[in-house]
Scaffold this motif. Structure first.
Motif, mmCIF file in Angstrom:
data_model
loop_
_atom_site.group_PDB
_atom_site.id
_atom_site.type_symbol
_atom_site.label_atom_id
_atom_site.label_comp_id
_atom_site.label_asym_id
_atom_site.label_seq_id
_atom_site.Cartn_x
_atom_site.Cartn_y
_atom_site.Cartn_z
ATOM 1 N N LEU A 63 0.829 -1.200 0.000
ATOM 2 C CA LEU A 63 0.000 0.000 0.000
ATOM 3 C C LEU A 63 0.870 1.259 0.000
ATOM 4 O O LEU A 63 0.606 2.208 -0.760
ATOM 5 C CB LEU A 63 -0.924 -0.001 1.217
ATOM 6 N N SER A 64 1.916 1.272 0.822
ATOM 7 C CA SER A 64 2.788 2.444 0.909
ATOM 8 C C SER A 64 3.515 2.698 -0.407
ATOM 9 O O SER A 64 3.698 3.857 -0.814
ATOM 10 C CB SER A 64 3.808 2.266 2.042
ATOM 11 N N ALA A 65 3.923 1.629 -1.085
ATOM 12 C CA ALA A 65 4.615 1.774 -2.372
ATOM 13 C C ALA A 65 3.708 2.424 -3.406
ATOM 14 O O ALA A 65 4.129 3.319 -4.144
ATOM 15 C CB ALA A 65 5.101 0.416 -2.854
ATOM 16 N N VAL A 66 2.452 1.980 -3.452
ATOM 17 C CA VAL A 66 1.490 2.565 -4.389
ATOM 18 C C VAL A 66 1.237 4.032 -4.057
ATOM 19 O O VAL A 66 1.213 4.899 -4.939
ATOM 20 C CB VAL A 66 0.167 1.768 -4.377
ATOM 21 N N GLN A 67 1.073 4.318 -2.755
ATOM 22 C CA GLN A 67 0.823 5.702 -2.333
ATOM 23 C C GLN A 67 2.011 6.606 -2.631
ATOM 24 O O GLN A 67 1.846 7.762 -3.026
ATOM 25 C CB GLN A 67 0.501 5.734 -0.839
ATOM 26 N N PHE A 68 3.219 6.084 -2.464
ATOM 27 C CA PHE A 68 4.422 6.881 -2.725
ATOM 28 C C PHE A 68 4.504 7.282 -4.193
ATOM 29 O O PHE A 68 4.897 8.409 -4.526
ATOM 30 C CB PHE A 68 5.666 6.105 -2.313
ATOM 31 N N LEU A 69 4.104 6.369 -5.065
ATOM 32 C CA LEU A 69 4.128 6.672 -6.498
ATOM 33 C C LEU A 69 3.118 7.755 -6.875
ATOM 34 O O LEU A 69 3.296 8.470 -7.866
ATOM 35 C CB LEU A 69 3.857 5.401 -7.308
ATOM 36 N N LEU A 70 2.041 7.850 -6.068
ATOM 37 C CA LEU A 70 0.974 8.808 -6.382
ATOM 38 C C LEU A 70 1.042 10.079 -5.541
ATOM 39 O O LEU A 70 0.204 10.974 -5.706
ATOM 40 C CB LEU A 70 -0.392 8.146 -6.169
ATOM 41 N N LYS A 71 2.027 10.192 -4.654
ATOM 42 C CA LYS A 71 1.989 11.262 -3.645
ATOM 43 C C LYS A 71 2.101 12.665 -4.238
ATOM 44 O O LYS A 71 1.594 13.624 -3.664
ATOM 45 C CB LYS A 71 3.066 11.045 -2.589
ATOM 46 N N LYS A 72 2.751 12.829 -5.389
ATOM 47 C CA LYS A 72 2.937 14.161 -5.967
ATOM 48 C C LYS A 72 1.767 14.605 -6.835
ATOM 49 O O LYS A 72 1.739 15.740 -7.296
ATOM 50 C CB LYS A 72 4.231 14.193 -6.780
ATOM 51 N N LYS A 73 0.820 13.694 -7.060
ATOM 52 C CA LYS A 73 -0.335 14.056 -7.881
ATOM 53 C C LYS A 73 -1.320 14.888 -7.069
ATOM 54 O O LYS A 73 -1.589 14.589 -5.909
ATOM 55 C CB LYS A 73 -1.013 12.800 -8.427
ATOM 56 N N VAL A 109 -14.057 9.970 -5.334
ATOM 57 C CA VAL A 109 -14.161 8.768 -6.168
ATOM 58 C C VAL A 109 -13.086 7.755 -5.779
ATOM 59 O O VAL A 109 -13.345 6.548 -5.682
ATOM 60 C CB VAL A 109 -14.049 9.118 -7.666
ATOM 61 N N LEU A 110 -11.869 8.250 -5.523
ATOM 62 C CA LEU A 110 -10.774 7.359 -5.130
ATOM 63 C C LEU A 110 -11.032 6.708 -3.772
ATOM 64 O O LEU A 110 -10.709 5.532 -3.563
ATOM 65 C CB LEU A 110 -9.455 8.128 -5.104
ATOM 66 N N ILE A 111 -11.611 7.462 -2.845
ATOM 67 C CA ILE A 111 -11.944 6.904 -1.529
ATOM 68 C C ILE A 111 -12.973 5.791 -1.662
ATOM 69 O O ILE A 111 -12.836 4.717 -1.062
ATOM 70 C CB ILE A 111 -12.449 8.016 -0.584
#
Length: 365
Positions: free
Chosen positions: A18-28, A37-39
């Motif tokens: 989960l953290s890896a996926v979030q890290f990839l998206l953190k700057k968006k 919608v994402l929630i």
């Protein structure tokens, strides 16, 4: 101890993914509408991770522990997202990934601890039913879904049986899935020796897991169906497969063969009640043929199987499509669906507590 170490490893792995996926998206930068919608999408994903291990195809079993760990991580991430989004909205501040992730981890760990501890506490759940067929009071224990070796140490079962006997019941009905595909032969033998020596009559009916029908997806078959039945009967426990047993002069028990045994299970209408003047308890591991069982003249059906969903919010979801947990009534006929004394596959439960059911029967005044 081994089962807790493995479960902790899976949870940490889920948090890492989960953290890896979030890290990839953190700057968006997501607008409020897209974030909502994402929630919702995350919540539905968590629901899928919960439902598929419980009711999905058997070939998923090797990855079920990781799916349940992902459920725990993702559903708490949903709550963290809602809480932190509201805080940022009220304080008119930009979201900071580090703060959001810290909140998600804290909630995830708390959820992990709660669900793990909840699986190890088995409590009595009291019910009282009355009928004019009853001429005296009775107390019966109904215990289903113990799943020995799957999600609780054997020491929990020993404490559970002591708590059952402290209630001073007339008898104990073991309502199926006492063992499962992950139970070793030694654990199976210890379990039925324990119940066989408890000092009160014990009745047993099969669930869909006891006979290790899908053991090839677990640790391989540890015992045959014949060895299981021989062990149960040798311990002095009475096995009921579409058979009646007299519990008391005014009380009759019918133990049903499980629905998973299509070729062995009799039609309810073929099971003629030998004493219709007596109060009839029908014990059927799965609750789904409640209406069909009424053909026997049922007064009370006792079932398990559902674990009350085991993982939040599956109890509510299952209730929409069938019998999930609690009392149900059709005319004068009652059914209680137990939450079960354990869960399945991993030592983690976030729905109802683990219960054994104390059934008090009283003459109608």
């Amino acid at each position: 101890m081994r089962i807790f170490i493995i479960w902790t490893f899976y949870f940490l792995l889920a948090e890492l993914i989960l953290s890896a996926v979030q890290f990839l998206l953190k700057k968006k930068k997501f607008k409020a509408g897209i974030r909502i919608v994402l929630i919702v999408a995350k919540f539905l994903l968590a629901l899928a991770f919960a439902a598929l291990p419980m009711a999905g195809p058997v070939w998923l079993r090797p990855v079920q522990p990781l799916m349940m760990a992902l459920y725990a991580a993702v559903i708490m991430d949903v709550f963290a997202d809602i809480i932190y989004s509201l805080i940022c909205l009220l304080r008119k501040k930009e979201r900071r990934f580090s703060i959001f992730k810290s909140l998600s981890l804290v909630l995830g760990v708390l959820f992990f601890v709660y669900g793990t501890v909840n699986m190890q506490l088995v409590m009595p759940n009291y019910h009282t039913y009355s009928s004019d067929k009853l001429t005296s009071s009775h107390k019966i224990i109904f215990a289903s879904d113990i799943h020995v070796g799957s999600a609780q140490p054997f020491s929990v079962l020993e404490k559970e049986l002591k708590a059952m006997l402290d209630e001073k019941p007339e008898c104990i009905i073991l309502g199926g899935d006492i063992t499962d595909d992950y139970t070793t032969k030694e654990e199976m033998e210890q379990t039925f020796e324990l119940f066989g020596n408890c000092g009160v009559p014990v009745y047993y009916l099969y669930g869909n897991h006891d006979r290790q029908k899908h053991a090839e997806y677990a640790n391989g078959m540890q015992y045959t169906a014949e060895e299981l039945e021989q062990t149960i009967e040798k311990s002095g426990i009475i096995v009921l497969k579409d058979e009646y047993a007299d519990i008391a002069p005014d009380l009759l028990l019918l133990g049903r063969e499980d629905m998973s045994e299509d070729n062995e299970r009799a039609k309810a209408e073929a099971l003629a009640n030998p004493a219709p003047e007596k109060y009839l308890i029908v014990a059927d591991h799965q609750p789904f043929e409640f209406k069909e069982n009424m053909a026997t003249g049922t007064d009370l059906q006792l079932s398990g199987h559902t674990h009350a969903g085991q993982l939040f919010p599956l109890c509510s979801l299952y209730s929409v499509i069938g019998y999930s947990y609690g009392d149900f009534q059709d005319g004068d006929v009652l059914m209680n669906v137990s939450a079960g004394a354990c869960g399945w596959r991993v030592p983690f439960r976030t729905e109802k507590h683990c219960y054994f059911d104390v059934i008090n029967l009283e003459p109608k005044k």
